[in-house]
Design an enzyme around this catalytic site. Structure first.
Site, short mmCIF file in Angstrom:
data_model
loop_
_atom_site.label_atom_id
_atom_site.label_comp_id
_atom_site.label_asym_id
_atom_site.label_seq_id
_atom_site.Cartn_x
_atom_site.Cartn_y
_atom_site.Cartn_z
N LYS A 76 0.84 -1.20 0.00
CA LYS A 76 0.00 0.00 0.00
C LYS A 76 0.87 1.25 0.00
CE LYS A 76 -3.83 2.21 2.49
NZ LYS A 76 -4.77 2.12 3.63
N SER A 151 -9.23 3.30 2.37
CA SER A 151 -8.10 3.76 1.59
C SER A 151 -7.25 2.62 1.00
CB SER A 151 -7.19 4.66 2.44
OG SER A 151 -6.67 3.96 3.56
N SER A 175 -10.60 1.43 6.43
CA SER A 175 -9.81 1.31 5.21
C SER A 175 -9.42 -0.11 4.83
CB SER A 175 -8.54 2.17 5.32
OG SER A 175 -8.87 3.53 5.35
#
Length: 469
Positions: A76, A151, A175
Site C-alpha cells: 500500500k 483507503s 480502510s
C-alpha cells in the site's frame, strides 16, 4: 490464469513442493497486471519486469525464508518499501525511492515476499474512495464505473482482479473493511497494538489506525497477520500475540452474535444494505450461530463527536507541518486542510472530553461482550458509488455533513481498537458486492478468523464469483 485463482496458502504449498516455480508465478502475475491493470488502476509504481523475474529466479534457487517465499506482493502506497517511491497519493512528494522498509514491509520480505510495486490509495489515505492527483482513481473490478473503496482500495481491487494473491493495508476509518466489502474479499483490522505502526512520530497519543492483512480467504488473513503482528521493543504499546494460523481450523463453539443493524436508525443506509446484510446473517444462523438483534448500546452522536475530534487531532499531528507552510498548503486536498484546521483548533479540554467519551464506550462495549461473542454491522452504509464522485453527500435523501459521515458505521470498532474481519456478504441485483463487519472483543482476533473461516467454507464468495474483466 488458473494459477492466479489460487489462494496464497495454496501457492505457498505448491512453491514449497516445487510443483510450480517463483518464475512461473511472477510471469503469470506480470501478464495479468499487463492485461487488466490499465482498466482497474490498482497497482502503481510497478518495478521493472526483468528485475522481478531475476528476483523470482533467485528465490527458486534459495532456501525458503517463510510461507511467503516467492509470492509477489504490492505494498500500500502509504508505507515505505525500499527502492520504491512512497507518494501517499500526493504531488507534494517526489518520485525519490524510499531508503528503507517500513517495519511491517521488512517482516513481509523476511518471510519471502517479492515486492513488485505499490497499491493505490487516496491522498494521505483520507477518504474511503481511492483517487489522487498522482496515480488517478482505482476502479471497482465488479463495475469499472464505480469506486473500489479505500483507503486500501488498490489492495482490494488488485486482490479481486487476481493481480496479487494477498495484500497488506491499513485501517483508521474502515480502510481495510470498506474496500474489502466492495471488492468481495476479506479484510482485517487487528486489535490495536498487535501490528507495529512504524516507529515514527508520537508513540502514545494517536491510537486510531493500524496495519492489517487482506486476502481472498481467512486462512490467508491469518497467515499474513502472523507475519505482520508481534511485539516491537521500539514501540511501547505493541504486544506479543499467539499465532492465528494454527487455530484457524480448530473447532469453534456456536457464537452469540449481536446484530446492530443501523444502530437504531442513527446510521442512514442506502436501500438494500440492511436487507442484504440480514440475509447473510440468516446464513450465519444456519451454520449454528445464535443471531440476536441488539438495541443501540451507546449514543451514536457522542461517539461520532469523539471520533472526529480525535481523528482531526491525529491528522493535524501528521500533516500540520505541511499545512503550516503556505507554499505547500494548497497541495493538500480540501478534506485534508479541513481535518488539520479542526485538529489545530482544539483545546486540551476538547481532547480530554473526546477521550473520556471513548473510554465510556470501551466500558460499555466490554459489558456488551459479556452477553455476546461477536457484534455485526454492515461494512459500509452505501453501495459502491460512481468513480468520478468525490464522496457521497446524502444517503437515501438524508444530507451528510462531512466527507466521511457515510462511513460512520466503522467508527464503533475503530474508536476503541477492536478487532474486525470483513466477510463478503453477497451481491445486489446489479452485481455489486457488500460486506459485513464481524467485531470481536479486544485480543480475540483468532476467534474472529475461525468464525470467518467457517463462513468462507460455506460460501466461498471470492472464488465462486470473481469479477469478469
Amino acid at each position: 490464469m488458473e494459477l492466479l485463482n489460487w489462494d496464497a496458502s495454496e501457492l505457498s504449498e505448491a512453491l514449497a513442493a516445487r510443483k510450480i516455480s517463483a518464475v512461473e508465478l511472477m510471469q503469470a502475475t506480470l501478464a495479468r497486471i499487463e492485461a487488466v491493470n490499465g482498466r482497474v488502476n490498482a497497482v502503481v509504481s510497478l518495478r521493472d519486469s526483468d528485475a522481478l523475474l531475476a528476483e523470482a529466479e533467485a528465490a527458486d534457487a534459495a532456501p525458503r525464508k517463510g510461507w511467503l517465499h516467492g509470492i509477489p506482493m504490492a505494498i500500500k502506497d502509504l508505507a515505505d518499501a525500499e527502492g520504491l517511491p512512497t507518494s501517499q497519493g500526493s504531488p507534494l512528494f517526489g518520485a525519490a525511492p524510499a531508503t528503507r522498509d517500513h517495519p511491517a514491509v521488512a517482516r513481509l520480505r523476511a518471510a519471502g515476499a517479492i515486492v513488485i510495486g505499490k497499491t493505490n490509495t487516496p491522498e494521505f489515505g483520507l477518504g474511503s474512495h481511492t483517487f489522487n492527483p498522482v496515480h488517478g482513481a482505482t476502479c471497482n473490478p465488479y463495475d469499472l464505473g464505480r469506486s473500489a473503496g479505500g483507503s486500501s482500495g488498490g489492495a482490494a481491487a488488485a486482490l479481486a482482479a487476481r493481480m496479487v494473491a494477498v495484500a497488506d493495508g491499513s485501517d483508521m476509518m474502515g480502510s481495510l473493511r470498506n474496500p474489502a466489502g466492495w471488492n468481495n474479499v476479506y479484510g482485517m483490522r487487528p486489535s490495536w497494538g498487535t501490528v507495529p505502526s512504524g516507529n515514527e512520530g508520537d508513540l502514545f497519543l494517536h491510537q486510531l489506525s493500524t496495519l492489517g492483512p487482506m486476502a481472498r480467504s481467512p486462512r490467508d488473513l491469518a497467515a499474513l497477520l502472523d507475519v505482520m503482528t508481534g511485539y516491537d521493543p521500539r514501540e511501547p504499546l505493541t504486544r506479543a500475540t499467539p499465532d492465528a494460523t494454527p487455530l484457524i481450523d480448530a473447532a469453534l463453539a456456536p457464537q452469540r452474535i449481536g446484530w446492530l443493524s443501523d444502530w437504531g436508525g442513527a446510521f442512514p443506509c442506502a436501500p438494500g444494505i440492511i436487507d442484504h446484510s440480514e440475509a447473510a446473517l440468516k446464513r450465519l444462523a444456519h451454520l449454528g450461530h445464535a443471531v440476536t438483534p441488539l438495541a443501540a448500546p451507546f449514543d451514536a452522536e457522542a461517539m461520532w463527536e469523539s471520533w472526529i475530534t480525535l481523528r482531526s487531532f491525529a491528522v493535524a499531528a501528521s500533516l500540520g507541518a505541511i499545512y503550516d507552510d503556505p507554499a505547500r498548503r494548497e497541495g493538500l486536498k480540501p478534506a485534508a486542510q479541513w481535518e488539520v484546521a479542526r485538529g489545530q483548533g482544539f483545546s486540551a479540554s476538547d481532547i480530554q472530553r473526546a477521550s473520556s467519551i471513548r473510554s465510556d464506550w470501551f466500558r460499555a462495549a466490554d459489558a456488551l461482550f459479556e452477553d455476546v461473542d461477536v457484534l455485526v454491522l454492515p461494512s459500509a452504509q452505501v453501495w459502491p458509488f460512481a468513480v468520478e464522485q468525490v464522496h457521497p453527500t446524502e444517503i437515501d435523501g438524508q444530507p451528510l455533513d462531512t466527507y466521511h459521515r457515510w462511513m460512520q458505521v466503522v467508527v464503533p470498532a475503530s474508536l476503541i481498537g477492536l478487532p474486525v474481519v470483513n466477510i463478503p456478504a453477497g451481491f445486489d441485483a446489479r452485481g455489486l458486492p457488500l460486506g459485513l463487519q464481524l467485531i470481536g472483543r479486544r485480543g480475540r482476533d483468532a476467534r474472529l478468523l475461525q468464525l470467518a473461516q467457517g463462513w468462507h467454507e460455506a460460501t466461498g464468495y471470492p472464488q465462486a464469483q470473481p469479477p469478469r474483466l
